[in-house]
Design a protein around this motif. Structure first.
Motif, short mmCIF file in Angstrom:
data_model
loop_
_atom_site.label_atom_id
_atom_site.label_comp_id
_atom_site.label_asym_id
_atom_site.label_seq_id
_atom_site.Cartn_x
_atom_site.Cartn_y
_atom_site.Cartn_z
N SER A 127 0.81 -1.22 0.00
CA SER A 127 0.00 0.00 0.00
C SER A 127 0.84 1.26 0.00
O SER A 127 2.00 1.27 0.43
N ALA A 128 0.20 2.34 -0.47
CA ALA A 128 0.85 3.64 -0.44
C ALA A 128 1.07 4.10 1.00
O ALA A 128 2.07 4.74 1.31
N LEU A 129 0.13 3.77 1.88
CA LEU A 129 0.26 4.14 3.28
C LEU A 129 1.53 3.56 3.88
O LEU A 129 2.30 4.26 4.56
N GLU A 130 1.80 2.28 3.61
CA GLU A 130 2.97 1.65 4.22
C GLU A 130 4.26 2.15 3.59
O GLU A 130 5.26 2.34 4.30
N VAL A 131 4.26 2.39 2.30
CA VAL A 131 5.51 2.85 1.68
C VAL A 131 5.86 4.25 2.16
O VAL A 131 7.05 4.60 2.29
N GLN A 132 4.87 5.07 2.46
CA GLN A 132 5.16 6.39 3.01
C GLN A 132 5.84 6.28 4.37
O GLN A 132 6.78 7.02 4.68
N ALA A 133 5.39 5.32 5.16
CA ALA A 133 6.02 5.09 6.46
C ALA A 133 7.44 4.58 6.30
O ALA A 133 8.36 5.01 7.02
N ILE A 134 7.65 3.67 5.35
CA ILE A 134 8.99 3.13 5.10
C ILE A 134 9.94 4.24 4.67
O ILE A 134 11.10 4.30 5.10
N CYS A 135 9.48 5.13 3.82
CA CYS A 135 10.33 6.24 3.37
C CYS A 135 10.75 7.12 4.54
O CYS A 135 11.88 7.61 4.58
N GLU A 136 9.86 7.32 5.47
CA GLU A 136 10.19 8.11 6.66
C GLU A 136 11.28 7.41 7.47
O GLU A 136 12.22 8.06 7.95
N VAL A 137 11.17 6.09 7.59
CA VAL A 137 12.17 5.33 8.32
C VAL A 137 13.51 5.36 7.59
O VAL A 137 14.57 5.54 8.20
N LEU A 138 13.47 5.21 6.27
CA LEU A 138 14.69 5.19 5.47
C LEU A 138 15.49 6.49 5.57
O LEU A 138 16.71 6.48 5.36
N SER A 139 14.83 7.57 5.87
CA SER A 139 15.54 8.84 5.97
C SER A 139 16.59 8.82 7.07
O SER A 139 17.55 9.61 7.05
N SER A 140 16.44 7.90 8.03
CA SER A 140 17.43 7.76 9.10
C SER A 140 18.54 6.77 8.74
O SER A 140 19.46 6.55 9.52
N TYR A 141 18.42 6.16 7.56
CA TYR A 141 19.42 5.18 7.10
C TYR A 141 19.84 5.54 5.67
O TYR A 141 19.88 4.70 4.78
N SER A 142 20.17 6.80 5.49
CA SER A 142 20.37 7.32 4.14
C SER A 142 21.69 6.89 3.50
O SER A 142 21.88 7.10 2.30
N SER A 143 22.60 6.29 4.28
CA SER A 143 23.91 5.96 3.72
C SER A 143 24.02 4.52 3.21
O SER A 143 24.98 4.18 2.51
N ILE A 144 23.06 3.67 3.53
CA ILE A 144 23.16 2.26 3.15
C ILE A 144 22.26 1.97 1.96
O ILE A 144 21.16 2.53 1.84
N PRO A 145 22.69 1.12 1.02
CA PRO A 145 21.82 0.74 -0.10
C PRO A 145 20.51 0.14 0.41
O PRO A 145 20.49 -0.55 1.43
N ALA A 146 19.44 0.41 -0.30
CA ALA A 146 18.13 -0.10 0.12
C ALA A 146 17.21 -0.21 -1.08
O ALA A 146 17.30 0.58 -2.03
N TRP A 147 16.31 -1.20 -1.00
CA TRP A 147 15.27 -1.25 -2.02
C TRP A 147 13.90 -1.39 -1.37
O TRP A 147 13.76 -1.82 -0.25
N ILE A 148 12.91 -0.94 -2.13
CA ILE A 148 11.50 -1.11 -1.77
C ILE A 148 10.84 -1.85 -2.92
O ILE A 148 10.84 -1.36 -4.06
N THR A 149 10.32 -3.03 -2.63
CA THR A 149 9.62 -3.80 -3.66
C THR A 149 8.17 -3.98 -3.25
O THR A 149 7.86 -4.22 -2.08
N PHE A 150 7.30 -3.87 -4.23
CA PHE A 150 5.87 -3.89 -4.00
C PHE A 150 5.27 -5.25 -4.34
O PHE A 150 5.78 -5.99 -5.19
#
Length: 301
Positions: free
Chosen positions: A163-186
């Protein structure tokens, strides 16, 4: 020839379905309906099975393996969360130039009710609920392997996001881990909308705006989807920008029955899958992006 063709391109190979590999080793995962593969972390024999599965994927040519933490929760014991990382890292130590990404399932995965394929979490699950869940679990998973340590994981894999709701939350979390590679898969039933019906191109465009200023490369994609929806996804997403690569690890066809806890109507064709994957990689590479290709449920080493 198809595998050789992929190896010659800018393609990173991801492992297959950890649960399917374990089942091929004789493991009965129905004994762990709530925690699934993470249920094996509680015994020495289970840990040996997980280590064997991780090693099998590296032996088969995978560049990246995922930890056995997909269905873990914030209430999971710290010892087990740390063990999910250490088991994978121990195997990586024996394979130079290989990588480990932390498997981070969505809220629905820890509910074990199939809602990671629908996005129907209920009104009580808010943006704040999801931010707290993903923040707390990731903090616990990384406690014994901090990202500034000499020996730690190589990336974060937020998977099967419905969902869009959950990916928005994940993006907020990722902002605190901006130096490590990461992916989001739907997860998606058609490759062009999220499971809760939002256009994926619009969702991903918004996601990429949150990536600005991040040092670690960011990737988007699909996982645990029918292979037939990958082409429509690429049609919709490849014209976009703001991400470094595309991650694709479909299942082998079929639909998850949350009540019986089995995959139904599996119609996969391993040869056809590989041929299709070569074409996916070609299209991604043509856009100047890195392709990450692997398999999810009903695929093994």
């Amino acid at each position: 020839e198809a595998i050789i063709s992929m190896a010659q391109k800018k393609v990173t190979l991801i492992d297959g379905g950890l649960s399917t590999q374990l089942e091929s080793q004789g493991v009965d995962l129905t004994l762990f309906p709530q925690t699934w593969t993470a249920g094996l972390l509680s015994t020495e024999d289970g840990c040996r099975c997980l280590a064997t599965a991780h090693r099998a994927f590296y032996d088969a040519g995978a560049d990246i393996i995922l930890t056995s933490s997909y269905q873990t929760d914030t209430s999971s014991p710290q010892k087990l969360l740390s063990k999910s990382l250490s088991l994978a890292l121990e195997q990586r130590d024996a394979f130079p130039n290989k990588k480990v990404f932390v498997s981070l399932g969505p809220w629905g995965a820890k509910e074990a009710d199939g809602s990671e394929y629908t996005g129907k979490y209920g009104k009580e699950v808010t943006h704040e609920t999801l931010v707290d869940f993903h923040t707390s679990r990731l903090r616990k998973l990384l406690r014994d392997f901090p990202l500034n340590a000499a020996r730690t994981v190589d990336g974060l894999a937020f998977e099967t996001v419905p969902s869009a709701l959950e990916v928005q939350a994940i993006c907020e979390v990722l902002s605190s881990y901006s130096s490590i590679p990461a992916w989001i898969t739907f997860s998606s039933s058609d490759g062009v909308t999220t499971c809760d019906g939002q256009p994926l191109d619009e969702v991903i465009t918004k996601v990429c705006t949150t990536f600005q200023g991040h040092v670690g490369p960011r990737y988007v994609g699909l996982n645990c989807v029918h292979p037939s929806v990958v082409t429509p996804f690429l049609d919709a997403v490849l014209p976009l920008s703001g991400f470094a690569g595309v991650v694709l690890y479909p299942n082998n066809g079929g639909k998850w029955n949350a009540e019986t806890r089995v995959w139904e109507d599996v119609d996969g064709d391993s040869v056809g899958f590989t041929v299709a994957a070569v074409e996916w990689a070609r299209r991604i590479n043509e856009r100047g992006l890195e392709a990450f290709i692997g398999g999810c449920c009903s695929t093994d080493s």
